[in-house]
Scaffold this motif. Structure first.
Motif, PDB file in Angstrom:
ATOM      1  N   GLU A 190       0.840  -1.201   0.000  1.00 34.54           N
ATOM      2  CA  GLU A 190       0.000   0.000   0.000  1.00 34.54           C
ATOM      3  C   GLU A 190       0.874   1.250   0.000  1.00 34.54           C
ATOM      4  OE1 GLU A 190      -2.695  -0.076   3.246  1.00 34.54           O
ATOM      5  OE2 GLU A 190      -3.753  -1.883   2.576  1.00 34.54           O
ATOM      6  N   GLY A 191       0.402   2.262  -0.716  1.00 38.13           N
ATOM      7  CA  GLY A 191       1.077   3.553  -0.712  1.00 38.13           C
ATOM      8  C   GLY A 191       2.283   3.646  -1.604  1.00 38.13           C
ATOM      9  N   LEU A 192       2.471   2.663  -2.503  1.00 40.79           N
ATOM     10  CA  LEU A 192       3.647   2.710  -3.369  1.00 40.79           C
ATOM     11  C   LEU A 192       3.573   3.885  -4.340  1.00 40.79           C
ATOM     12  CD1 LEU A 192       6.295   1.269  -4.127  1.00 40.79           C
ATOM     13  CD2 LEU A 192       4.990  -0.109  -5.756  1.00 40.79           C
ATOM     14  N   ASP A 193       2.373   4.313  -4.708  1.00 37.69           N
ATOM     15  CA  ASP A 193       2.235   5.423  -5.655  1.00 37.69           C
ATOM     16  C   ASP A 193       2.622   6.767  -5.041  1.00 37.69           C
ATOM     17  OD1 ASP A 193       0.131   5.308  -3.895  1.00 37.69           O
ATOM     18  OD2 ASP A 193      -1.343   6.064  -5.326  1.00 37.69           O
ATOM     19  N   ARG A 194       2.856   6.825  -3.732  1.00 39.63           N
ATOM     20  CA  ARG A 194       3.262   8.065  -3.072  1.00 39.63           C
ATOM     21  C   ARG A 194       4.748   8.063  -2.716  1.00 39.63           C
ATOM     22  NH1 ARG A 194      -1.548   6.681  -0.445  1.00 39.63           N
ATOM     23  NH2 ARG A 194      -0.426   6.103   1.470  1.00 39.63           N
ATOM     24  N   ILE A 195       5.479   7.112  -3.289  1.00 34.82           N
ATOM     25  CA  ILE A 195       6.908   6.952  -2.998  1.00 34.82           C
ATOM     26  C   ILE A 195       7.703   7.089  -4.281  1.00 34.82           C
ATOM     27  CG2 ILE A 195       8.699   5.395  -2.151  1.00 34.82           C
ATOM     28  CD1 ILE A 195       6.940   6.303   0.079  1.00 34.82           C
ATOM     29  N   ASP A 196       8.813   7.871  -4.224  1.00 32.17           N
ATOM     30  CA  ASP A 196       9.810   7.869  -5.293  1.00 32.17           C
ATOM     31  C   ASP A 196      10.974   7.006  -4.826  1.00 32.17           C
ATOM     32  OD1 ASP A 196       8.306   9.481  -6.880  1.00 32.17           O
ATOM     33  OD2 ASP A 196       9.493  11.302  -6.579  1.00 32.17           O
ATOM     34  N   ARG A 197      11.444   6.129  -5.722  1.00 31.62           N
ATOM     35  CA  ARG A 197      12.427   5.128  -5.297  1.00 31.62           C
ATOM     36  C   ARG A 197      13.500   4.968  -6.377  1.00 31.62           C
ATOM     37  NH1 ARG A 197       9.318   0.972  -2.016  1.00 31.62           N
ATOM     38  NH2 ARG A 197       9.899   2.455  -0.378  1.00 31.62           N
ATOM     39  N   VAL A 198      14.763   4.949  -5.955  1.00 32.95           N
ATOM     40  CA  VAL A 198      15.905   4.769  -6.852  1.00 32.95           C
ATOM     41  C   VAL A 198      16.789   3.658  -6.283  1.00 32.95           C
ATOM     42  CG1 VAL A 198      17.942   5.825  -7.894  1.00 32.95           C
ATOM     43  CG2 VAL A 198      15.844   7.165  -7.611  1.00 32.95           C
ATOM     44  N   VAL A 199      17.190   2.745  -7.154  1.00 35.37           N
ATOM     45  CA  VAL A 199      18.003   1.582  -6.751  1.00 35.37           C
ATOM     46  C   VAL A 199      19.280   1.564  -7.583  1.00 35.37           C
ATOM     47  CG1 VAL A 199      18.078  -0.926  -6.521  1.00 35.37           C
ATOM     48  CG2 VAL A 199      15.887   0.302  -6.275  1.00 35.37           C
ATOM     49  N   VAL A 200      20.406   1.224  -6.944  1.00 36.27           N
ATOM     50  CA  VAL A 200      21.627   0.889  -7.664  1.00 36.27           C
ATOM     51  C   VAL A 200      22.087  -0.467  -7.130  1.00 36.27           C
ATOM     52  CG1 VAL A 200      23.071   2.193  -6.042  1.00 36.27           C
ATOM     53  CG2 VAL A 200      23.969   1.568  -8.291  1.00 36.27           C
ATOM     54  N   LEU A 289      17.663   1.110 -11.076  1.00 39.63           N
ATOM     55  CA  LEU A 289      16.226   0.925 -11.243  1.00 39.63           C
ATOM     56  C   LEU A 289      15.543   2.146 -10.638  1.00 39.63           C
ATOM     57  CD1 LEU A 289      17.609  -2.056 -10.469  1.00 39.63           C
ATOM     58  CD2 LEU A 289      15.268  -2.811 -10.752  1.00 39.63           C
ATOM     59  N   GLU A 290      14.602   2.714 -11.342  1.00 36.59           N
ATOM     60  CA  GLU A 290      13.925   3.929 -10.871  1.00 36.59           C
ATOM     61  C   GLU A 290      12.416   3.752 -10.951  1.00 36.59           C
ATOM     62  OE1 GLU A 290      15.563   7.664 -12.367  1.00 36.59           O
ATOM     63  OE2 GLU A 290      17.233   6.539 -13.229  1.00 36.59           O
ATOM     64  N   LEU A 291      11.758   4.089  -9.838  1.00 35.87           N
ATOM     65  CA  LEU A 291      10.307   4.038  -9.757  1.00 35.87           C
ATOM     66  C   LEU A 291       9.842   5.371  -9.175  1.00 35.87           C
ATOM     67  CD1 LEU A 291       7.737   2.296 -10.078  1.00 35.87           C
ATOM     68  CD2 LEU A 291       8.032   1.611  -7.693  1.00 35.87           C
ATOM     69  N   THR A 299      15.002   0.796 -16.015  1.00 41.08           N
ATOM     70  CA  THR A 299      16.339   0.305 -15.666  1.00 41.08           C
ATOM     71  C   THR A 299      17.373   0.890 -16.612  1.00 41.08           C
ATOM     72  OG1 THR A 299      16.140  -1.648 -17.081  1.00 41.08           O
ATOM     73  CG2 THR A 299      15.379  -1.868 -14.795  1.00 41.08           C
ATOM     74  N   HIS A 300      18.600   1.043 -16.100  1.00 32.17           N
ATOM     75  CA  HIS A 300      19.734   1.523 -16.905  1.00 32.17           C
ATOM     76  C   HIS A 300      20.984   0.771 -16.466  1.00 32.17           C
ATOM     77  CE1 HIS A 300      17.429   4.939 -18.508  1.00 32.17           C
ATOM     78  NE2 HIS A 300      16.970   5.121 -17.272  1.00 32.17           N
ATOM     79  N   ASP A 301      21.816   0.405 -17.447  1.00 31.84           N
ATOM     80  CA  ASP A 301      23.080  -0.251 -17.146  1.00 31.84           C
ATOM     81  C   ASP A 301      24.189   0.775 -17.059  1.00 31.84           C
ATOM     82  OD1 ASP A 301      22.199  -3.009 -19.301  1.00 31.84           O
ATOM     83  OD2 ASP A 301      21.982  -2.830 -17.130  1.00 31.84           O
ATOM     84  N   LEU A 302      25.092   0.591 -16.076  1.00 33.87           N
ATOM     85  CA  LEU A 302      26.184   1.532 -15.840  1.00 33.87           C
ATOM     86  C   LEU A 302      27.515   0.804 -16.007  1.00 33.87           C
ATOM     87  CD1 LEU A 302      24.751   2.995 -12.486  1.00 33.87           C
ATOM     88  CD2 LEU A 302      24.201   3.715 -14.821  1.00 33.87           C
ATOM     89  N   ASN A 303      28.423   1.384 -16.770  1.00 31.63           N
ATOM     90  CA  ASN A 303      29.763   0.828 -16.945  1.00 31.63           C
ATOM     91  C   ASN A 303      30.780   1.952 -16.834  1.00 31.63           C
ATOM     92  OD1 ASN A 303      29.240  -2.121 -17.930  1.00 31.63           O
ATOM     93  ND2 ASN A 303      27.881  -0.869 -19.182  1.00 31.63           N
ATOM     94  N   MET A 304      31.877   1.689 -16.132  1.00 31.43           N
ATOM     95  CA  MET A 304      32.892   2.725 -15.958  1.00 31.43           C
ATOM     96  C   MET A 304      34.247   2.084 -15.699  1.00 31.43           C
ATOM     97  SD  MET A 304      31.774   4.048 -12.158  1.00 31.43           S
ATOM     98  CE  MET A 304      33.167   5.146 -12.051  1.00 31.43           C
ATOM     99  N   SER A 305      35.292   2.841 -16.025  1.00 32.04           N
ATOM    100  CA  SER A 305      36.665   2.396 -15.810  1.00 32.04           C
ATOM    101  C   SER A 305      37.216   3.092 -14.571  1.00 32.04           C
ATOM    102  CB  SER A 305      37.548   2.735 -17.014  1.00 32.04           C
ATOM    103  OG  SER A 305      37.081   2.070 -18.170  1.00 32.04           O
TER     104      SER A 305
END
Length: 330
Positions: A190-200, A289-291, A299-305
């Motif tokens: 419940e209440g997921l629509d009132r949350i901004d969420r970012v995952v790495v 991952l962003e919601l 989703t976005h893939d990240l690559n770096m040296s």
């Protein structure tokens, strides 16, 4: 000369053929005479035996002198083997005794080894996941949820309890041990629509960190939110996963209650990576991952040296890999 040679050759050929025919006739006549001579000798010995006046008597004498033999060798007569001793022999079971049936294979090879998982709603659109696996104490377990993956370890009794920020309104969790066995749990959110969420999330010792600086806060100030922050903020960062496992998979999740915010402004988000002896001079990768509110999960893939090991202890700050949050006052 050529004509004469042909005539001589033809004459020689005819002469040779005539000689061959003559020799063959002579040999045939000689063989016939020899065979006739042999036949007459045989006939004389049979028809005119010495000292016999009657052919029948002679023939009877010869037959009586013949001794018949067998081609098979003489064999000994079979003898009966001694009766076996019955000493120590077990008697057969009585007819009215029923032998027990063999047990069938049980569903669980060992009693009490079932794996169970339950999921219950928790504050801030999260879910408390409980895993019980009595036969899997101190073992690595992988948790999957809507693209989120992290690994953890059960305690001595095979239990694991962890609170996971949900990424879907019906949260489904799959837990799996290294032998492929596992369980599934589900919970409404419940209440997921009132949350901004970012995952790495990442694998191994990449050393990523997720930082949120709420409404202009500087590093180390109130409103600077990350997994090791002493001063908190409105939002929160939760780290999931146990780094001291084989091939660990880790994740950090920042959640902000956008639907309940009294403050308008921007939350600056950055992904940072510390240069360490484990990742220096290497390519590292992660996934975000962003919601955001009622939107779909992206989703976005990240690559770096990473820099070489001379830069150990420094931090790389990646400001543009995830978008800042734009918060409107309620």
């Amino acid at each position: 000369m050529a004509q004469r040679r042909k005539i001589l050759t033809a004459g020689g050929t005819v002469l040779c053929a005539a000689l061959i025919g003559f020799l063959m006739q002579q040999n045939a006549a000689r063989e016939t005479q020899q065979m006739a001579a042999r036949k007459s000798l045989i006939q004389q010995s049979v028809l005119k035996p010495s000292g016999a006046s009657d052919v029948d008597d002679y023939a009877l004498f010869e037959l009586n002198a013949i001794k018949l033999t067998s081609a098979q060798p003489a064999l000994e007569q079979p003898r009966r083997l001694p009766e076996p001793s019955l000493e120590g022999a077990m008697p057969l079971p009585a007819r009215d005794i029923l032998l027990p049936d063999a047990p069938s294979d049980p569903d669980e090879p060992q009693l009490g080894c079932a794996i169970t998982a339950t999921a219950d709603p928790a504050p801030m659109a999260s879910v408390t996941l409980n895993v019980n696996a009595a036969c899997y104490g101190n073992q690595r377990v992988t948790v999957h949820h809507s693209g989120l993956i992290f690994t953890d370890t059960t305690d001595d009794a095979g239990n694991l309890s962890v609170t996971v920020p949900a990424l879907s309104e019906t949260a489904v969790f799959v837990v799996a041990f290294q032998n492929g066995r596992g369980a599934v749990a589900m919970s409404p959110v419940e209440g997921l629509d009132r949350i901004d969420r970012v995952v790495v999330q990442w694998s191994g010792a990449a050393g990523f960190q997720l930082h949120a600086r709420e409404f202009g806060a500087g590093y180390g100030e109130t409103g600077h939110v990350w997994s090791e922050a002493a001063a908190g903020g409105v939002g929160q960062v939760i780290r999931l996963g146990e780094p001291d496992t084989l091939e660990p998979q880790l994740a950090e999740i920042y959640s902000y209650p956008t639907g309940e915010s009294d403050t308008a402004g921007t939350i600056a988000l950055s992904i940072e990576a510390e240069v360490t002896a484990s990742n220096c001079g290497r390519e590292i990768s992660a996934q975000s991952l962003e919601l955001r509110g009622t939107g779909s999960l992206t989703t976005h893939d990240l690559n770096m040296s990473m820099p070489d090991c001379a830069a150990a202890g420094d931090f790389l700050v990646l400001n543009n890999l995830v978008e800042d949050l734009k918060i409107a006052a309620r």
